[in-house]
Design a protein around this motif. Structure first.
Motif, short mmCIF file in Angstrom:
data_model
loop_
_atom_site.label_atom_id
_atom_site.label_comp_id
_atom_site.label_asym_id
_atom_site.label_seq_id
_atom_site.Cartn_x
_atom_site.Cartn_y
_atom_site.Cartn_z
N ASN A 1 -52.59 41.46 -93.68
CA ASN A 1 -51.98 40.76 -94.81
C ASN A 1 -53.00 40.39 -95.88
OD1 ASN A 1 -49.37 40.95 -93.99
ND2 ASN A 1 -49.31 38.97 -92.96
N ASP A 2 -54.21 40.00 -95.43
CA ASP A 2 -55.27 39.65 -96.39
C ASP A 2 -55.65 40.86 -97.24
OD1 ASP A 2 -55.35 37.08 -95.65
OD2 ASP A 2 -57.25 37.17 -94.52
N GLU A 3 -55.83 41.98 -96.55
CA GLU A 3 -56.20 43.21 -97.27
C GLU A 3 -55.09 43.61 -98.25
OE1 GLU A 3 -58.89 45.99 -94.42
OE2 GLU A 3 -56.94 45.45 -93.58
N LEU A 4 -53.85 43.48 -97.80
CA LEU A 4 -52.71 43.83 -98.66
C LEU A 4 -52.67 42.96 -99.91
CD1 LEU A 4 -49.54 44.50 -96.46
CD2 LEU A 4 -50.88 46.14 -97.74
N SER A 5 -52.89 41.66 -99.72
CA SER A 5 -52.78 40.77 -100.88
C SER A 5 -53.88 41.06 -101.90
CB SER A 5 -52.77 39.30 -100.46
OG SER A 5 -54.03 38.94 -99.98
N LYS A 6 -55.03 41.60 -101.43
CA LYS A 6 -56.10 42.00 -102.37
C LYS A 6 -55.67 43.19 -103.23
CE LYS A 6 -60.37 40.49 -100.13
NZ LYS A 6 -60.80 40.77 -98.75
N GLU A 7 -54.89 44.08 -102.62
CA GLU A 7 -54.46 45.29 -103.33
C GLU A 7 -53.25 45.05 -104.23
OE1 GLU A 7 -56.18 48.04 -103.23
OE2 GLU A 7 -57.54 47.35 -101.67
N ALA A 8 -52.44 44.03 -103.86
CA ALA A 8 -51.14 43.86 -104.50
C ALA A 8 -51.24 43.21 -105.88
CB ALA A 8 -50.23 43.05 -103.59
N VAL A 9 -50.26 43.53 -106.72
CA VAL A 9 -50.11 42.90 -108.04
C VAL A 9 -48.63 42.54 -108.20
CG1 VAL A 9 -52.03 44.14 -109.11
CG2 VAL A 9 -49.74 45.16 -109.15
N ASN A 10 -48.32 41.81 -109.26
CA ASN A 10 -46.91 41.52 -109.60
C ASN A 10 -46.09 41.01 -108.41
OD1 ASN A 10 -47.77 42.60 -111.99
ND2 ASN A 10 -46.74 44.56 -111.76
N GLY A 11 -46.67 40.08 -107.65
CA GLY A 11 -45.92 39.45 -106.56
C GLY A 11 -45.69 40.36 -105.37
N TRP B 1 -52.87 47.96 -119.49
CA TRP B 1 -53.47 47.55 -118.20
C TRP B 1 -54.57 46.49 -118.35
CZ3 TRP B 1 -49.94 49.26 -115.22
CH2 TRP B 1 -49.32 50.51 -115.46
N LYS B 2 -54.74 45.97 -119.59
CA LYS B 2 -55.89 45.07 -119.84
C LYS B 2 -55.84 43.76 -119.04
CE LYS B 2 -54.16 42.73 -124.03
NZ LYS B 2 -52.75 43.16 -124.03
N ASP B 3 -54.64 43.34 -118.61
CA ASP B 3 -54.54 42.05 -117.91
C ASP B 3 -54.84 42.15 -116.41
OD1 ASP B 3 -53.85 40.90 -120.31
OD2 ASP B 3 -51.69 41.18 -120.01
N PHE B 4 -55.08 43.36 -115.92
CA PHE B 4 -55.38 43.52 -114.48
C PHE B 4 -56.88 43.55 -114.27
CE2 PHE B 4 -51.11 45.19 -115.09
CZ PHE B 4 -50.43 44.61 -114.03
N LYS B 5 -57.33 42.72 -113.32
CA LYS B 5 -58.78 42.62 -113.06
C LYS B 5 -59.29 43.91 -112.40
CE LYS B 5 -59.60 37.65 -112.49
NZ LYS B 5 -58.25 37.05 -112.39
N GLY B 6 -60.52 44.27 -112.79
CA GLY B 6 -61.23 45.33 -112.06
C GLY B 6 -60.81 46.76 -112.38
N VAL B 7 -60.03 46.96 -113.45
CA VAL B 7 -59.64 48.35 -113.76
C VAL B 7 -60.78 49.07 -114.47
CG1 VAL B 7 -57.15 47.84 -113.88
CG2 VAL B 7 -58.51 47.78 -115.97
N SER B 8 -60.88 50.37 -114.20
CA SER B 8 -61.99 51.15 -114.77
C SER B 8 -61.77 51.41 -116.26
CB SER B 8 -62.11 52.48 -114.04
OG SER B 8 -60.85 53.14 -114.03
N LYS B 9 -62.83 51.87 -116.88
CA LYS B 9 -62.76 52.22 -118.30
C LYS B 9 -61.81 53.42 -118.46
CE LYS B 9 -65.83 53.48 -122.08
NZ LYS B 9 -67.10 54.05 -122.48
N ILE B 10 -61.00 53.37 -119.53
CA ILE B 10 -60.08 54.49 -119.79
C ILE B 10 -60.54 55.20 -121.06
CG2 ILE B 10 -57.68 55.19 -120.23
CD1 ILE B 10 -56.79 52.54 -118.89
N ILE B 11 -61.01 56.44 -120.90
CA ILE B 11 -61.47 57.21 -122.07
C ILE B 11 -60.40 58.25 -122.44
CG2 ILE B 11 -63.91 56.91 -121.48
CD1 ILE B 11 -63.83 59.91 -120.50
N PRO B 12 -60.37 58.71 -123.68
CA PRO B 12 -59.41 59.77 -124.01
C PRO B 12 -59.97 61.17 -123.70
CG PRO B 12 -60.44 58.94 -126.02
CD PRO B 12 -61.07 58.20 -124.88
N ILE B 13 -59.21 61.97 -122.96
CA ILE B 13 -59.47 63.41 -122.88
C ILE B 13 -58.12 64.06 -123.16
CG2 ILE B 13 -60.15 65.37 -121.44
CD1 ILE B 13 -62.06 63.55 -119.93
#
Length: 546
Positions: A237-247, A278-290
């Protein structure tokens, strides 16, 4: 059976600058009409990528799914409305790689997944491993997982992601592993979870996000996914809550953005939209245009290419007329209507999704009727495209166009929109009409391959178009409307722009100023290549993402 496909193999020594071993995961690949296991743009894009990777001698392989019934076959009911048929596919050019892995799915500890390989010499792609659970020894339910692309049953759909991601990653391991694991869209997300557990570093994982549409960014309950075996092992459950977003939800895109060292959007505009999304989510990687692109060698007609190179208007017109006649024999065969190759032909052809607005032309019926009955400037209009087989709203809109066009001699709707028909439509059109609501189309590549064949884009300024547009010189673009307006108001304003462009710019130029028209056509071909050819894209992936 040769065993060379049991290890990482290419029929060439990879080019030095492309020597990193890259495994590219995609739910669909649109390679050739003969391999109809794709639904639309995502598949066409992946197919062009794999062709260009081969042409550039890149050290890359594809990991995909072998869909027993493909997506669906688009046919007609007795009243000409759309019918979705599911027919078993056979591809005798695929070879058994001899690789088989086992995964745990739901309560089943051992589901076998076998990899068939599409060899490079068949269609000129890098090797592509296509996974199937239709394997002897699997129970009936397990064997049906790889039946239908984007199955409408939620549990099956999750199982498909697990097969692509988890079994796909294990197949790559069996081939000796990769330096970089590239997820084309979030469908194969379980690969990242499994690889992370195997000690694969974050620096080896990259991700492409394709859609600003909510439905395209899958989100499911974390505990449900855990029970399905989505994470490759049972998470606490701990691991899941780390991965989960939006409740308590797992958002496939958010998770992939967090686990990847770097991610890309598929046009410059889409990169801005994505960063904002996606700016409000912590830890997301940089998004570049290709920016997405398409394979010139496959999509561009050789004679059109030659005429454009030498700016030979006569040769171009001769070839365009032949290509229009080819397309019109398809129109005649399907609908009994005789179209005329000398008449300006407008085509709207792509996936039938609400935001793409197939019926925008009919927003003001009186004005539309004037357009199609104008004897001074005659037009012909063709619609084609596949709705999702269980999206009844989109099917209804398809059928509305079928019924509306039936009694009218110069407008029609074609079925069977796959690679072969797509090619014919792009080669045989004068105008390629693209009408998404602004910011909703991440890239939209059909206009690129149309432009390669001398079809002029008439489009909203969305997706890849802002990077290409020289309004009135290589295409025609709608004035931008505020995308925050209610849909009805956006549609009203955009439809007015569309009628104005057609009535006052496109038709008079085509009929009264053929020289000017030819110039716009040649400019479009010049400007789309090489910038929107997939050799540029495949090179950029190695340089900027891998």
């Amino acid at each position: 059976m040769s065993s060379k496909y049991n290890q990482w193999y290419h029929p060439y020594t990879p080019a030095k600058k492309f020597s990193k071993k890259v495994a590219y995961f995609s739910m669909e690949f649109g390679i050739d009409q003969a391999l109809n296991i794709y639904s639309g743009g995502l598949g066409f894009l992946a197919g062009s990528h794999m062709r260009s990777a081969f042409e550039l001698k890149q050290n890359q392989i594809g990991i995909g799914m072998l869909w027993k019934y493909g997506y669906y076959d688009q046919n007609r009911n007795e009243d000409q409305t759309m019918k979705a048929d599911f027919t078993e596919k056979h591809f005798d050019f695929l070879e058994d790689s001899g690789l088989e892995v086992e995964i745990k799915l739901h309560d089943n500890p051992s589901v076998k997944v076998r990899a068939m390989v599409l060899k490079p010499e068949i269609f000129g792609t890098v090797p592509i491993y296509l996974l199937t659970t239709d394997v002897q020894g699997n129970d009936h339910l397990s064997r049906t997982i790889t039946n239908h692309l984007y199955d409408s049953n939620e549990v099956t759909r999750v199982s498909q992601s697990i097969v692509l991601g988890l079994a796909g990653a294990k197949i790559v391991e069996a081939l000796g592993g990769a330096d970089v694991y590239h997820l084309n869209e979030g469908h194969g997300l379980p690969a990242f979870y499994y690889l992370r557990d195997q000690g694969v570093k974050k620096s080896q994982m990259v991700f492409t996000t394709h859609t600003p549409e909510k439905a395209g960014n899958e989100e499911r309950e974390a505990r449900f996914l855990n029970r399905c075996g989505f994470f490759g092992r049972n998470l606490s459950n701990d691991e899941l809550s780390k991965e989960a977003v939006n409740g308590g939800m797992i958002n496939y895109t958010v998770s992939a953005l967090r686990m990847a060292k770097k991610s890309n959007a598929v046009s410059k505009l889409h990169a801005k939209v994505s960063q904002d999304m996606w700016k409000d989510f912590k830890g997301v990687s940089k998004i570049i245009p290709i920016t997405n692109a398409q394979n010139q060698k496959f999509w561009q007609d050789d004679k059109i290419k030659k005429a454009a190179k030498t700016k030979n208007a006569k040769a171009f017109t001769k070839r365009k007329t032949e290509l229009k006649s080819d397309l019109f024999s398809e129109v005649y065969m399907q609908t009994g209507k005789q179209f005329d190759p000398t008449i300006l032909t407008i085509i709207w052809a792509r996936r039938f999704a609400g935001y793409k607005r197939a019926d925008l032309l009919l927003f003001d019926i009186e004005r539309f009727e004037r357009l199609i009955s104008n004897e001074k400037y005659p037009v012909q209009i063709i619609w084609a495209g596949k709705p999702y087989p269980f999206d009844y709203g989109a099917i209804d809109s398809f059928n509305y166009l079928v019924n509306y066009s039936k009694p009218r001699k110069n407008i029609t709707v074609l079925t069977g929109y796959e690679i072969e028909l797509s090619k014919k439509l792009k080669e045989g059109s004068n105008i390629w009409l693209n009408t998404p609501r602004i910011t909703r189309e991440a890239s939209g590549t059909s206009g690129m391959t149309a432009a390669m064949n001398g079809s002029v884009n008439v489009s909203t300024n969305d997706g890849w178009i802002p990077e290409f547009v020289k309004d009135g010189k290589n295409c025609f673009v709608f004035p931008e409307v505020d995308h925050n307006l209610p849909s009805w108001d956006q549609d009203r304003l955009d439809s007015e722009s569309l009628y104005d462009i057609l009535e006052n710019k496109v038709l008079p130029t085509y009929y009264d100023s053929p020289k000017k028209w030819q110039e716009i056509v040649f400019n479009g071909i010049d400007d789309v290549l090489p910038e929107f050819g997939s050799k540029r894209m495949a090179t950029q992936y190695y340089k900027e993402l891998y």
